[in-house]
Scaffold this motif. Structure first.
Motif, mmCIF file in Angstrom:
data_model
loop_
_atom_site.group_PDB
_atom_site.id
_atom_site.type_symbol
_atom_site.label_atom_id
_atom_site.label_comp_id
_atom_site.label_asym_id
_atom_site.label_seq_id
_atom_site.Cartn_x
_atom_site.Cartn_y
_atom_site.Cartn_z
ATOM 1 N N GLU A 1 0.752 -1.312 0.007
ATOM 2 C CA GLU A 1 -0.137 -0.051 0.041
ATOM 3 C C GLU A 1 0.935 1.265 0.063
ATOM 4 N N GLY A 2 1.821 1.134 0.849
ATOM 5 C CA GLY A 2 3.073 2.241 0.825
ATOM 6 C C GLY A 2 3.690 2.588 -0.486
ATOM 7 N N TYR A 3 4.308 1.428 -0.757
ATOM 8 C CA TYR A 3 5.375 1.398 -1.907
ATOM 9 C C TYR A 3 4.773 1.667 -3.192
ATOM 10 N N THR A 4 3.653 1.414 -3.502
ATOM 11 C CA THR A 4 2.848 1.440 -4.612
ATOM 12 C C THR A 4 2.386 2.966 -4.953
ATOM 13 N N SER A 5 2.352 3.739 -3.585
ATOM 14 C CA SER A 5 1.891 5.125 -3.793
ATOM 15 C C SER A 5 2.986 5.966 -3.769
ATOM 16 N N THR A 6 2.766 7.231 -4.382
ATOM 17 C CA THR A 6 3.734 8.039 -4.580
ATOM 18 C C THR A 6 3.967 9.150 -3.269
ATOM 19 N N THR B 1 10.143 10.140 -11.057
ATOM 20 C CA THR B 1 11.015 11.297 -11.036
ATOM 21 C C THR B 1 10.607 12.444 -10.020
ATOM 22 N N ALA B 2 11.146 13.502 -10.012
ATOM 23 C CA ALA B 2 10.933 14.652 -9.472
ATOM 24 C C ALA B 2 9.651 14.975 -9.317
ATOM 25 N N THR B 3 9.016 14.950 -10.335
ATOM 26 C CA THR B 3 7.501 15.293 -10.353
ATOM 27 C C THR B 3 6.456 14.204 -10.109
ATOM 28 N N GLY B 4 7.120 13.205 -9.711
ATOM 29 C CA GLY B 4 6.162 12.275 -9.289
ATOM 30 C C GLY B 4 5.828 11.064 -10.251
ATOM 31 N N GLU B 5 6.449 11.232 -11.382
ATOM 32 C CA GLU B 5 5.934 10.264 -12.468
ATOM 33 C C GLU B 5 6.716 8.756 -12.347
ATOM 34 N N LEU B 6 6.163 7.801 -12.548
ATOM 35 C CA LEU B 6 6.841 6.497 -12.374
ATOM 36 C C LEU B 6 7.823 6.383 -13.247
ATOM 37 N N VAL B 7 8.921 5.422 -12.927
ATOM 38 C CA VAL B 7 10.092 5.265 -13.811
ATOM 39 C C VAL B 7 10.129 3.659 -13.683
ATOM 40 N N ARG B 8 10.243 3.021 -15.044
ATOM 41 C CA ARG B 8 10.402 1.508 -14.972
ATOM 42 C C ARG B 8 11.680 0.961 -14.692
ATOM 43 N N LEU B 9 11.880 -0.301 -13.971
ATOM 44 C CA LEU B 9 12.753 -0.862 -13.528
ATOM 45 C C LEU B 9 14.035 -0.635 -14.176
ATOM 46 N N ASP B 10 13.938 -1.134 -15.703
ATOM 47 C CA ASP B 10 15.016 -1.143 -16.358
ATOM 48 C C ASP B 10 15.584 0.139 -16.762
ATOM 49 N N GLU B 11 14.718 1.328 -16.419
ATOM 50 C CA GLU B 11 15.242 2.659 -16.769
ATOM 51 C C GLU B 11 15.728 3.558 -15.493
ATOM 52 N N ALA C 1 -1.195 0.621 -28.341
ATOM 53 C CA ALA C 1 -2.547 0.171 -28.131
ATOM 54 C C ALA C 1 -2.765 -0.649 -26.765
ATOM 55 N N SER C 2 -1.870 -1.483 -26.621
ATOM 56 C CA SER C 2 -1.816 -2.202 -25.208
ATOM 57 C C SER C 2 -1.635 -1.043 -24.002
ATOM 58 N N TYR C 3 -0.779 -0.196 -24.133
ATOM 59 C CA TYR C 3 -0.401 0.465 -23.112
ATOM 60 C C TYR C 3 -1.874 1.606 -22.949
ATOM 61 N N LEU C 4 -2.423 1.954 -23.860
ATOM 62 C CA LEU C 4 -3.495 2.702 -23.955
ATOM 63 C C LEU C 4 -4.760 1.852 -22.975
ATOM 64 N N LEU C 5 -4.857 0.536 -23.388
ATOM 65 C CA LEU C 5 -5.850 -0.018 -22.931
ATOM 66 C C LEU C 5 -5.598 -0.469 -21.384
ATOM 67 N N ALA C 6 -4.334 -0.454 -21.061
ATOM 68 C CA ALA C 6 -3.679 -0.846 -19.573
ATOM 69 C C ALA C 6 -4.086 0.154 -18.812
ATOM 70 N N ALA C 7 -3.788 1.349 -19.366
ATOM 71 C CA ALA C 7 -4.136 2.785 -18.736
ATOM 72 C C ALA C 7 -5.752 2.878 -18.486
ATOM 73 N N ASN D 1 -5.138 3.239 -10.688
ATOM 74 C CA ASN D 1 -4.089 3.867 -10.031
ATOM 75 C C ASN D 1 -3.655 5.049 -10.901
ATOM 76 N N THR D 2 -3.739 6.290 -10.302
ATOM 77 C CA THR D 2 -3.550 7.579 -11.085
ATOM 78 C C THR D 2 -2.134 7.577 -11.574
ATOM 79 N N PRO D 3 -1.230 7.595 -10.624
ATOM 80 C CA PRO D 3 0.233 7.593 -11.233
ATOM 81 C C PRO D 3 0.624 6.469 -12.381
ATOM 82 N N GLU D 4 0.158 5.396 -12.230
ATOM 83 C CA GLU D 4 0.179 4.365 -13.219
ATOM 84 C C GLU D 4 -0.533 4.797 -14.390
ATOM 85 N N GLN D 5 -1.618 5.350 -14.483
ATOM 86 C CA GLN D 5 -2.399 5.850 -15.637
ATOM 87 C C GLN D 5 -1.544 6.677 -16.460
#
Length: 410
Positions: A193-198, A243-253, A378-384, A389-393
């Motif tokens: 609950e804590g980790y997946t939240s920003t 990121t500094a603005t709260g955007e998610l960064v994928r593990l490999d990046e 198309a898959s990214y948009l469908l997943a969104a 989860n707003t940050p994930e969207q």
């Protein structure tokens, strides 16, 4: 002692004091009120008069006095407003009102909060309240639930505990594995609950603190060590996860220089020791997978073959949808994205993955690796659209937009 150190001490002692009182008196609600009164007295007296030699015993004594007054007469409810009634001399150590027990009652309190008679939501709330020491308002904000809703949830949980007649003692040996499994699952859910939240890092850190307490009480249990290791190894990446603005960064990046090397070293040592001296379990294997990722200085250095082998072992214990999806991605890293996509197609028949946005996230990632940018977008948009989860969207929509620009260069 600094104010931070003072707060940390009280938070660590709270479940021990509450456990001692509940074990002796029962009356969960009344015991919790008494402990809160004792903590208030400590906050008033200790900064002024100095910390007692035995702070745990002091708190138990004060709380016991408050509780016995409450149990004797309803008039005690007015007396608790009088702070002078809570004064305890600091010159002599207070006796442990619970019988000078050396055993820590925290684990027993965890067993009580995670009893199978309570649903998972109630277990999480009651654990955060009784063991974590969080207020109802803090829990409500952390779990994104209205305060009144959380208050009712906690009240119902306490009533269920009281009405169940469950004795406050270690569960019988035959019941211990099930009860401990519930404790570990609740702690892991709190951590996630804590980790997946920003903005709820405190909740993840509280879960780690409670896992440390559990490990201290059960150092020989491999799964307890595995869970603590998994939390540490996952939390070690927190600074690079957004990121500094709260955007998610994928593990490999992620910028791996931001990862916490000390947490990685501690988690790796814990899981390595557990796997060499105890029977394997799912938390150990998940921690081992996390350790392989964390020990790779670069994404391309990741030992994906070892990760596949660990997932194969993990699935024998728990063929969860997340484990199956992650294994498909690992296979793609070794055999190519097409091999991973074939596995995803096979998983689509699993009813547990129906309408699960992580399937589309994995598919989008593998399609992108395969160079099929239009299908990946198309898959990214469908997943969104599927995730709540707003940050994930935001991350998924941004990923889709990036692929659009690559597919249609100016």
């Amino acid at each position: 002692m600094t104010s931070t150190g003072f707060e940390h001490l009280l938070r660590e002692l709270t479940p021990q004091v509450l456990g001692a009182l509940v074990r002796r008196y029962g009356h969960f609600d009344a015991c919790e009120d008494a402990v809160q009164e004792a903590l208030l007295a400590a906050a008033q007296q200790w900064p002024r008069d100095g910390q007692p030699d035995q702070p745990r015993a002091w708190l138990i004594t004060v709380a016991s006095r408050r509780l016995t007054d409450e149990l004797r007469s309803e008039e005690a409810r007015r007396r608790r407003e009088n702070a002078d009634a809570l004064e305890v001399p600091l010159t002599a150590p207070a006796a442990d009102a619970a019988g000078a027990r050396d055993a820590d009652d925290t684990l027993l309190l965890l067993f009580l909060c995670c009893h199978p008679s309570l649903n998972r939501a109630a277990q999480i709330a009651l654990t955060l309240r009784a063991v974590g020491g969080l207020t109802t308002d803090e829990i409500a904000r952390a779990l994104l639930v209205p305060e009144e809703t959380m208050r009712k949830r906690i009240t119902r949980a306490k009533q269920n505990v009281r009405n169940s007649g469950i004795p406050f003692r270690p569960p019988p040996p035959a019941e211990l594995p099930v009860r401990l499994a519930a404790v570990l699952q609740v702690l892991y859910l709190i951590f996630n609950e804590g980790y997946t939240s920003t903005d709820r890092v405190d909740l993840a850190e509280e879960a780690i603190r409670m896992a440390r307490l559990t490990y201290r009480l059960l150092p020989g249990n491999g799964e307890v060590a595995g869970l603590l290791a998994l939390m540490l190894l996952t939390h070690a990446r927190r600074a690079a996860r957004t990121t500094a603005t709260g955007e998610l960064v994928r593990l490999d990046e992620q910028d791996r220089s931001l990862w916490d090397a000390f947490a990685i070293a501690e988690g790796t040592t814990l899981v390595t020791d557990a796997m060499t001296r105890t029977a394997l379990g799912p938390y150990q294997l998940q921690a081992a997978i996390a350790a392989v990722h964390d020990q790779s200085e670069r994404t391309e250095d990741t030992d994906w073959v070892q990760i596949i082998a660990l997932y194969d072992l993990l699935i024998r214990f728990d063929d969860s949808p997340v484990a199956l999806l992650n294994r498909a991605v690992a296979v793609a890293m070794v055999q190519g994205p097409k091999a991973g996509l074939i596995l995803l197609e096979q998983l689509e028949t699993d009813p547990r993955l129906a309408n699960h946005h992580r399937v589309e996230v994995a598919r989008a990632h593998l399609l992108e690796l395969a160079g099929e940018l239009t299908a990946a977008r198309a898959s990214y948009l469908l997943a969104a659209r599927m995730t709540t989860n707003t940050p994930e969207q935001r991350y998924l929509n941004k990923r889709a937009a990036r692929l659009q620009s690559r597919a249609d260069p100016e």
